[in-house]
Write a protein that holds these residues in place. Sequence first.
Motif, PDB file in Angstrom:
ATOM      1  N   CYS A 187       0.839  -1.188   0.000  1.00  0.00           N
ATOM      2  CA  CYS A 187       0.000   0.000   0.000  1.00  0.00           C
ATOM      3  C   CYS A 187       0.880   1.245   0.000  1.00  0.00           C
ATOM      4  O   CYS A 187       1.716   1.411   0.901  1.00  0.00           O
ATOM      5  N   ILE A 188       0.704   2.094  -1.018  1.00  0.00           N
ATOM      6  CA  ILE A 188       1.529   3.286  -1.175  1.00  0.00           C
ATOM      7  C   ILE A 188       0.790   4.499  -0.632  1.00  0.00           C
ATOM      8  O   ILE A 188      -0.288   4.851  -1.124  1.00  0.00           O
ATOM      9  N   ILE A 189       1.354   5.138   0.374  1.00  0.00           N
ATOM     10  CA  ILE A 189       0.822   6.414   0.850  1.00  0.00           C
ATOM     11  C   ILE A 189       1.374   7.506  -0.054  1.00  0.00           C
ATOM     12  O   ILE A 189       2.581   7.672  -0.182  1.00  0.00           O
ATOM     13  N   ASP A 190       0.467   8.253  -0.684  1.00  0.00           N
ATOM     14  CA  ASP A 190       0.853   9.261  -1.674  1.00  0.00           C
ATOM     15  C   ASP A 190       0.287  10.617  -1.270  1.00  0.00           C
ATOM     16  O   ASP A 190      -0.935  10.809  -1.283  1.00  0.00           O
ATOM     17  N   ILE A 191       1.157  11.555  -0.901  1.00  0.00           N
ATOM     18  CA  ILE A 191       0.725  12.918  -0.620  1.00  0.00           C
ATOM     19  C   ILE A 191       0.592  13.633  -1.957  1.00  0.00           C
ATOM     20  O   ILE A 191       1.573  13.860  -2.657  1.00  0.00           O
ATOM     21  N   HIS A 192      -0.646  14.025  -2.303  1.00  0.00           N
ATOM     22  CA  HIS A 192      -0.979  14.385  -3.684  1.00  0.00           C
ATOM     23  C   HIS A 192      -1.007  15.904  -3.886  1.00  0.00           C
ATOM     24  O   HIS A 192      -2.002  16.460  -4.354  1.00  0.00           O
ATOM     25  N   ASN A 193       0.110  16.579  -3.596  1.00  0.00           N
ATOM     26  CA  ASN A 193       0.102  18.052  -3.554  1.00  0.00           C
ATOM     27  C   ASN A 193       1.098  18.742  -4.474  1.00  0.00           C
ATOM     28  O   ASN A 193       1.271  19.956  -4.358  1.00  0.00           O
ATOM     29  N   TYR A 194       1.792  18.025  -5.333  1.00  0.00           N
ATOM     30  CA  TYR A 194       2.622  18.654  -6.364  1.00  0.00           C
ATOM     31  C   TYR A 194       3.773  19.491  -5.791  1.00  0.00           C
ATOM     32  O   TYR A 194       4.170  20.500  -6.367  1.00  0.00           O
ATOM     33  N   ALA A 195       4.289  19.066  -4.646  1.00  0.00           N
ATOM     34  CA  ALA A 195       5.381  19.753  -3.934  1.00  0.00           C
ATOM     35  C   ALA A 195       4.965  21.137  -3.446  1.00  0.00           C
ATOM     36  O   ALA A 195       5.806  22.018  -3.244  1.00  0.00           O
ATOM     37  N   ARG A 196       3.684  21.306  -3.182  1.00  0.00           N
ATOM     38  CA  ARG A 196       3.156  22.611  -2.814  1.00  0.00           C
ATOM     39  C   ARG A 196       2.150  22.525  -1.672  1.00  0.00           C
ATOM     40  O   ARG A 196       1.565  21.480  -1.422  1.00  0.00           O
ATOM     41  N   TRP A 197       1.966  23.659  -1.037  1.00  0.00           N
ATOM     42  CA  TRP A 197       0.858  23.873  -0.088  1.00  0.00           C
ATOM     43  C   TRP A 197       0.242  25.220  -0.464  1.00  0.00           C
ATOM     44  O   TRP A 197       0.882  26.258  -0.333  1.00  0.00           O
ATOM     45  N   ASN A 198      -0.976  25.170  -0.987  1.00  0.00           N
ATOM     46  CA  ASN A 198      -1.700  26.392  -1.363  1.00  0.00           C
ATOM     47  C   ASN A 198      -0.852  27.339  -2.211  1.00  0.00           C
ATOM     48  O   ASN A 198      -0.769  28.544  -1.949  1.00  0.00           O
TER      49      ASN A 198
END
Length: 417
Positions: A187-198
């Motif tokens: 199971c891959i945990i993927d933070i889906h934010n494109y190296a960005r926060w807002n």
Amino acid sequence: MKAYVIASTLATAVAVNAVGNYGQCGGINYSGSTTCDGGWVCTYSNDWYSQCLPPSSTGTTRTTTTGTRTSTTSTKSTTTTSANCSQATSGGSGTLKYTGVNIAGFDFGCATDGTCTTSKAVPPLSQYSGVDGAGQMQHFVSKGMNTFRLPVAWQLLTPTLGGTLDATNWAKYDALVKACLNTGAYCIIDIHNYARWNGNIINQSGGSVTTAQFVSLWTQIATKYASQSKLIFGVMNEPHDVPDINAWAATVQAVVTAIRNAGATSQLILLPGNNWTSAQTYVSNGSAAALGTVKNPDGSITNLAFDVHKYLDSDNSGTHVECSTDNVSATFLPLAQWLRCNGRQAFLSETGGGNVQSCVTDMCAQLSFIKHNSDVFLGYAGWSAGAFASSYELNEVPNGSQDTLLVSSCLYQQNLP
């Protein structure tokens, strides 16, 4: 369909109208040549697709036209590769460790600028949305898949930048992770934010999002899952337009160190590059060189793999139903050569296409090449199942026990030649 040519010091006779290496040579509605170039063998995959593969490939070879199969027995032989690793056409066991799909939903509402409207997230679990992601995963496992990527919005997990995990949202996401683990899959945990926060890129000059804030997120996640050997940590989905790749590599290094120091010492970690972590430009844009410096705390690179993505449509956006390239000659052949020469491995964690014949042709060719280079490619995950509607262009959600055309034709490893 494109074919590739490998430079060699030996002259090779090219048969007239012969199909190039890894090209299609048979299948329903196929009208081209069934003869492979250079002594390669036309190998049956399914009714829709046969492919020219090295003579060392095992299994049954068939010439297939308009769905009619003619079987002949193949002979296993040993392929000798050049001492120059860049000349190798294939390598490894021919069996990938990881094959599966993405189970999307917790990432819905996230834009490529790193803004996420969390109210648009659709947890792909029956108890929260009616979407039976757990049932989907059980179905895929029953068909031979063993890996699921679980994208999620950073803001959903920690509504405050650098803050603690939101108890309610974390419980929902953790339920999906546990449903995945309960299948016995990776199971891959993927933070889906494109190296960005807002809209702000992590750890870039003049920005407001720090490495420490991102490390805080991963420290909390890794601490909770440190004992789960089948967890894979996908550091970040598709960084793009990152001005300083070395600063990004420093952030990735800090995340890797934090994950290992949290007790998750043996799990695979996926290292994403710039330009949407494109497999085609991972080397040329400097990502491979920069992220190649990332190490475990003990100085090793064990269980650190490059995270790459590649679609098959005309602009590599994954927004078109039709496919126009198999990505072999322009992308995966040169990447395999680089990985082999540099002792590294990569994981194709996103790839997809429409449920049409052009994508069956190209996807089967792409994944077959990856399978036959399993020494440098660990596996793949299709995009996407989960909470997508059947009208979505790249839909991979099964309809009951019925798989989509692309999944049934290409994404099950055992269906690949």
